[in-house]
Design an enzyme around this catalytic site. Sequence first.
Site, PDB file in Angstrom:
ATOM      1  N   ASN A 296      25.924 117.413  78.091  1.00 35.48           N
ATOM      2  CA  ASN A 296      24.493 117.598  78.309  1.00 35.48           C
ATOM      3  C   ASN A 296      24.327 118.461  79.515  1.00 35.48           C
ATOM      4  O   ASN A 296      25.383 118.513  80.277  1.00 35.48           O
ATOM      5  CB  ASN A 296      23.770 116.239  78.380  1.00 35.48           C
ATOM      6  CG  ASN A 296      24.165 115.503  79.408  1.00 35.48           C
ATOM      7  OD1 ASN A 296      25.510 115.286  79.668  1.00 35.48           O
ATOM      8  ND2 ASN A 296      23.390 114.661  80.110  1.00 35.48           N
ATOM      9  N   HIS A 297      23.119 118.928  79.811  1.00 38.26           N
ATOM     10  CA  HIS A 297      22.787 119.983  80.922  1.00 38.26           C
ATOM     11  C   HIS A 297      21.672 119.338  81.618  1.00 38.26           C
ATOM     12  O   HIS A 297      20.310 119.695  81.247  1.00 38.26           O
ATOM     13  CB  HIS A 297      22.663 121.213  80.253  1.00 38.26           C
ATOM     14  CG  HIS A 297      22.895 122.476  81.166  1.00 38.26           C
ATOM     15  ND1 HIS A 297      23.574 122.253  82.422  1.00 38.26           N
ATOM     16  CD2 HIS A 297      22.931 123.685  81.006  1.00 38.26           C
ATOM     17  CE1 HIS A 297      23.499 123.338  83.177  1.00 38.26           C
ATOM     18  NE2 HIS A 297      23.297 124.406  82.385  1.00 38.26           N
ATOM     19  N   LEU A 298      21.820 119.064  82.946  1.00 37.84           N
ATOM     20  CA  LEU A 298      20.685 118.379  83.603  1.00 37.84           C
ATOM     21  C   LEU A 298      20.318 119.100  84.816  1.00 37.84           C
ATOM     22  O   LEU A 298      19.327 119.036  85.594  1.00 37.84           O
ATOM     23  CB  LEU A 298      20.878 116.841  84.215  1.00 37.84           C
ATOM     24  CG  LEU A 298      21.291 115.795  82.877  1.00 37.84           C
ATOM     25  CD1 LEU A 298      21.704 114.330  83.526  1.00 37.84           C
ATOM     26  CD2 LEU A 298      20.197 115.762  82.200  1.00 37.84           C
TER      27      LEU A 298
ATOM     28  N   ASP B 245      26.105 120.741  87.372  1.00 37.51           N
ATOM     29  CA  ASP B 245      26.724 120.124  86.339  1.00 37.51           C
ATOM     30  C   ASP B 245      28.138 120.255  86.353  1.00 37.51           C
ATOM     31  O   ASP B 245      29.146 119.401  85.939  1.00 37.51           O
ATOM     32  CB  ASP B 245      26.085 120.195  85.216  1.00 37.51           C
ATOM     33  CG  ASP B 245      24.924 119.454  84.807  1.00 37.51           C
ATOM     34  OD1 ASP B 245      24.241 118.810  85.742  1.00 37.51           O
ATOM     35  OD2 ASP B 245      24.039 119.870  83.993  1.00 37.51           O
TER      36      ASP B 245
END
Length: 202
Positions: free
Chosen positions: A49-51, A55
Site C-alpha cells: 500500500n502507498h501512504l 514508504d
Amino acid sequence: MDDTPLFPRAHAPWFIGWPVVALSRLLYNVRTIGVERVPKEGGALIVANHLSYVDVLVLQLACPRPIRFIGHEAFLRTGWIFRLIYKLTGTIPVSPTNALETIRSVTQALRAGELVLIFPEGGISRTGQLLKLERGFELMARKAGVPVIPVVHDGLWGSLFSFSENKYLFKSPRIMRSAVCVAWGEPIPADKANAGVVREAL
C-alpha cells in the site's frame, strides 16, 4: 531473450547510504510482523500500500534484503537530486508512455533474483485507505515466474509526507518518532496473484 537489466542495480556509496539509514531510524520506529516470509534468496515482487513519500525508506528498513524500487519518471525532470537518487539506487522509472519498457526491466530484475517493490495503486492514497489496484503487477510476476509478496504498513498517514488534510509538507511535523508497523503476508504464486487475491491479502 537478453536478461541484462536495462536499469542495472546500483548501490549508494556508504557516505550516502548509511546517513540515510541512520536518519530514517531516528525518525521512524519500525516494527515488523511476518518478516520470515520474505524469501532469503531469489526474485519476488513485493506489492505494498502507498501512504506517503517515505514508504520506500520504511519498507527497506523492515526488509532484510535490498529492495529495487519503481518510481515515477516525472521525478527525473524535477532536478538533479532525483536523477542522482534513481541512478544510485537503480530505481526503475515508469510512466504511461514506457509501460512495456518498465515491465521488461522489472521482469529482468526479478529473473536476476532481486526483490522489486511496486505500489499497484499507482499513486499515494488521498484518504489513507487502500485504493483500486492496477493490474500491471500480474503480468510482471507471471512473465518472471516469481511469487508476489503482499506487505502493508501503517503509521505514516498523517505524517508530513502523506496527503492527509489534502496537502503534504505544509503541515506541522511530528515531534516524536513515528511508530510504524510493517506486516508481511504469505507469498502468492504468480499464477494465482490477481488483483482480487492480492487486495484481499493486503
